[in-house]
Design a protein around this motif. Sequence first.
Motif, PDB file in Angstrom:
ATOM      1  N   PRO A  15      -4.515  -3.661 -17.368  1.00 24.84           N
ATOM      2  CA  PRO A  15      -4.792  -3.067 -18.685  1.00 24.84           C
ATOM      3  C   PRO A  15      -5.933  -3.801 -19.383  1.00 24.84           C
ATOM      4  CG  PRO A  15      -2.455  -3.602 -18.437  1.00 24.84           C
ATOM      5  CD  PRO A  15      -3.166  -4.230 -17.279  1.00 24.84           C
ATOM      6  N   GLY A  16      -6.583  -3.119 -20.306  1.00 25.80           N
ATOM      7  CA  GLY A  16      -7.697  -3.712 -21.016  1.00 25.80           C
ATOM      8  C   GLY A  16      -7.345  -4.997 -21.739  1.00 25.80           C
ATOM      9  N   SER A  17      -6.103  -5.094 -22.226  1.00 21.42           N
ATOM     10  CA  SER A  17      -5.701  -6.280 -22.987  1.00 21.42           C
ATOM     11  C   SER A  17      -5.774  -7.559 -22.163  1.00 21.42           C
ATOM     12  CB  SER A  17      -4.278  -6.095 -23.529  1.00 21.42           C
ATOM     13  OG  SER A  17      -3.355  -5.910 -22.467  1.00 21.42           O
ATOM     14  N   HIS A  18      -5.704  -7.454 -20.843  1.00 25.91           N
ATOM     15  CA  HIS A  18      -5.775  -8.640 -19.989  1.00 25.91           C
ATOM     16  C   HIS A  18      -7.163  -9.278 -20.012  1.00 25.91           C
ATOM     17  CE1 HIS A  18      -2.001  -9.164 -17.567  1.00 25.91           C
ATOM     18  NE2 HIS A  18      -1.736  -8.078 -18.266  1.00 25.91           N
ATOM     19  N   TYR A  19      -8.135  -8.578 -20.574  1.00 24.42           N
ATOM     20  CA  TYR A  19      -9.496  -9.091 -20.646  1.00 24.42           C
ATOM     21  C   TYR A  19      -9.883  -9.489 -22.071  1.00 24.42           C
ATOM     22  CZ  TYR A  19      -9.537  -6.716 -16.136  1.00 24.42           C
ATOM     23  OH  TYR A  19      -9.232  -6.304 -14.864  1.00 24.42           O
ATOM     24  N   THR A  20      -8.990  -9.251 -23.034  1.00 20.37           N
ATOM     25  CA  THR A  20      -9.325  -9.501 -24.440  1.00 20.37           C
ATOM     26  C   THR A  20      -8.262 -10.285 -25.195  1.00 20.37           C
ATOM     27  OG1 THR A  20      -8.322  -7.397 -25.139  1.00 20.37           O
ATOM     28  CG2 THR A  20     -10.660  -7.357 -24.548  1.00 20.37           C
ATOM     29  N   ASP A  21      -7.060 -10.342 -24.685  1.00 19.29           N
ATOM     30  CA  ASP A  21      -5.942 -10.957 -25.406  1.00 19.29           C
ATOM     31  C   ASP A  21      -6.010 -12.476 -25.280  1.00 19.29           C
ATOM     32  OD1 ASP A  21      -3.324 -11.968 -26.109  1.00 19.29           O
ATOM     33  OD2 ASP A  21      -2.557  -9.937 -25.907  1.00 19.29           O
ATOM     34  N   GLU A  22      -6.085 -13.153 -26.426  1.00 16.19           N
ATOM     35  CA  GLU A  22      -6.181 -14.613 -26.426  1.00 16.19           C
ATOM     36  C   GLU A  22      -4.949 -15.259 -25.800  1.00 16.19           C
ATOM     37  OE1 GLU A  22      -8.705 -16.353 -27.180  1.00 16.19           O
ATOM     38  OE2 GLU A  22      -9.984 -15.110 -28.457  1.00 16.19           O
ATOM     39  N   SER A  23      -3.784 -14.656 -25.977  1.00 13.04           N
ATOM     40  CA  SER A  23      -2.563 -15.233 -25.407  1.00 13.04           C
ATOM     41  C   SER A  23      -2.557 -15.127 -23.889  1.00 13.04           C
ATOM     42  CB  SER A  23      -1.327 -14.554 -25.999  1.00 13.04           C
ATOM     43  OG  SER A  23      -1.248 -13.190 -25.634  1.00 13.04           O
ATOM     44  N   VAL A  24      -3.119 -14.043 -23.353  1.00 12.53           N
ATOM     45  CA  VAL A  24      -3.241 -13.916 -21.893  1.00 12.53           C
ATOM     46  C   VAL A  24      -4.181 -14.989 -21.366  1.00 12.53           C
ATOM     47  CG1 VAL A  24      -4.068 -12.455 -20.003  1.00 12.53           C
ATOM     48  CG2 VAL A  24      -2.702 -11.450 -21.841  1.00 12.53           C
ATOM     49  N   PHE A  25      -5.309 -15.184 -22.049  1.00 13.17           N
ATOM     50  CA  PHE A  25      -6.270 -16.203 -21.600  1.00 13.17           C
ATOM     51  C   PHE A  25      -5.661 -17.597 -21.675  1.00 13.17           C
ATOM     52  CE2 PHE A  25      -9.981 -19.041 -22.420  1.00 13.17           C
ATOM     53  CZ  PHE A  25     -10.589 -18.878 -21.184  1.00 13.17           C
ATOM     54  N   ALA A  26      -4.883 -17.873 -22.724  1.00 14.12           N
ATOM     55  CA  ALA A  26      -4.230 -19.186 -22.840  1.00 14.12           C
ATOM     56  C   ALA A  26      -3.267 -19.406 -21.685  1.00 14.12           C
ATOM     57  CB  ALA A  26      -3.496 -19.289 -24.176  1.00 14.12           C
ATOM     58  N   SER A  27      -2.573 -18.351 -21.302  1.00 13.49           N
ATOM     59  CA  SER A  27      -1.659 -18.459 -20.161  1.00 13.49           C
ATOM     60  C   SER A  27      -2.428 -18.685 -18.867  1.00 13.49           C
ATOM     61  CB  SER A  27      -0.801 -17.190 -20.066  1.00 13.49           C
ATOM     62  OG  SER A  27       0.161 -17.302 -19.048  1.00 13.49           O
ATOM     63  N   GLU A  28      -3.570 -18.027 -18.716  1.00 13.86           N
ATOM     64  CA  GLU A  28      -4.399 -18.243 -17.529  1.00 13.86           C
ATOM     65  C   GLU A  28      -4.915 -19.676 -17.482  1.00 13.86           C
ATOM     66  OE1 GLU A  28      -6.143 -13.670 -17.118  1.00 13.86           O
ATOM     67  OE2 GLU A  28      -7.299 -15.196 -18.182  1.00 13.86           O
ATOM     68  N   GLN A  29      -5.294 -20.218 -18.639  1.00 17.06           N
ATOM     69  CA  GLN A  29      -5.756 -21.601 -18.664  1.00 17.06           C
ATOM     70  C   GLN A  29      -4.671 -22.552 -18.164  1.00 17.06           C
ATOM     71  OE1 GLN A  29      -7.022 -21.537 -22.863  1.00 17.06           O
ATOM     72  NE2 GLN A  29      -9.002 -22.278 -22.160  1.00 17.06           N
ATOM     73  N   ALA A  30      -3.451 -22.343 -18.627  1.00 18.69           N
ATOM     74  CA  ALA A  30      -2.353 -23.238 -18.259  1.00 18.69           C
ATOM     75  C   ALA A  30      -1.876 -23.014 -16.829  1.00 18.69           C
ATOM     76  CB  ALA A  30      -1.190 -23.052 -19.240  1.00 18.69           C
ATOM     77  N   ARG A  31      -1.712 -21.760 -16.438  1.00 12.53           N
ATOM     78  CA  ARG A  31      -1.056 -21.432 -15.164  1.00 12.53           C
ATOM     79  C   ARG A  31      -2.020 -21.299 -13.989  1.00 12.53           C
ATOM     80  NH1 ARG A  31       4.205 -18.877 -15.465  1.00 12.53           N
ATOM     81  NH2 ARG A  31       5.100 -19.112 -17.543  1.00 12.53           N
ATOM     82  N   ILE A  32      -3.315 -21.137 -14.288  1.00 16.78           N
ATOM     83  CA  ILE A  32      -4.287 -20.967 -13.213  1.00 16.78           C
ATOM     84  C   ILE A  32      -5.281 -22.124 -13.204  1.00 16.78           C
ATOM     85  CG2 ILE A  32      -6.117 -19.500 -12.283  1.00 16.78           C
ATOM     86  CD1 ILE A  32      -4.614 -17.066 -13.328  1.00 16.78           C
TER      87      ILE A  32
END
Length: 374
Positions: A15-32
């Motif tokens: 979904p588009g939100s996976h490219y714009t949502d700050e909370s998704v990016f924060a999770s990617e920073q921590a988990r990836i």
Amino acid sequence: MSTRTLPPSVISTLPGSHYTDESVFASEQARIFESMWFCVARASDLGKPGAFRTVQVGRESVLVTRAGDGSIRAFLNVCRHRGARICTEESGEVKRAFRCPYHAWAYDLEGRLIAAPNLTKMPDLDRVEFGLVNVHVREWLGYVWVCLADEPPSFEADVAGEVVTRLGDGELIKNYDIDNLGVGRRIVYDVKANWKLIVENFMECYHCATIHPELTEVLPEFADGYAAQSFVGHGAEFGEDIRGFTVDGSEGVDRIQGVSEDQDRRYYAITIKPQVFINLVPDHVIIHRMFPLAVDRTIVECDWLFRKDVVEGGKDLGPSVELFHRVNVQDFDACERCQPAMNSRAYAGGGVLVPSEHHIGAFHDWVLEKLGTT
């Protein structure tokens, strides 16, 4: 993921939100980014003891340096006293120690606390325990890889294993002698796009006939839209009249000595998740390293590597560099055109992947698995 009913020929993207949502990016920073092996520098950038680079890995600034014994060390770039950043420069050199500019705590090249104002009045302060926080380090292909996890994942499986998956044999990359090549050119790109858009772009060639006229002239099969990465062991063959991997198809420079006849006149692309692209051609190697800084901003550092005698001999590298520089500019421009639309209601449920892009679906599944949302 979208619950839309789609025809069998296409599959849904994220979904588009996976490219714009700050909370998704924060999770990617921590988990990836903070949990996996992350490529940060060319080892030759750290030419002698005291040479250093600072790099952003997820939410952390990491200080990478060469120690007195010649080994490469990495630390969190944080003073153990009051948390000031030790080094603010992107690169540089110190003689013996890193000195915090706030209260002058100093650390040697192995990270031990060696000096501080009135340190003698604190005899119970352990010099190692209160030294810089170590980060796991590996060297491979002449690059420095770090991992911020307490227990890093298998380097052989997660990093070197990607080469095996792509080429079918991990030994084949050794023919390019990447460890010993010299950096002929480095270009840094500031891309206003989410890191996943860049990965997806690199993995497919459905766009190649549209935006890469120079590349499809050199690699005619790319005009058909099928990416070499979707076939194990396949290298895209140069066009019949093409003499080298150059912007005009002219002859390149001296071939890397270990490249086999089977690898000659072919281009191989490898994605090493989450942030490295390797491009192999007979006379040079191009390596991209991504540094995702924000949900909509990614720094890409691209190295063109040639035989050291070619670099030191002053041969004209321009036509070789210009080809993939144009490809980079074309690709990043496309990613930047996509980024604003990720917020559109038209993309709320995502887009679709056509058959030649279906392998990108596996990348999306990998991201979701890392985020624990599958």
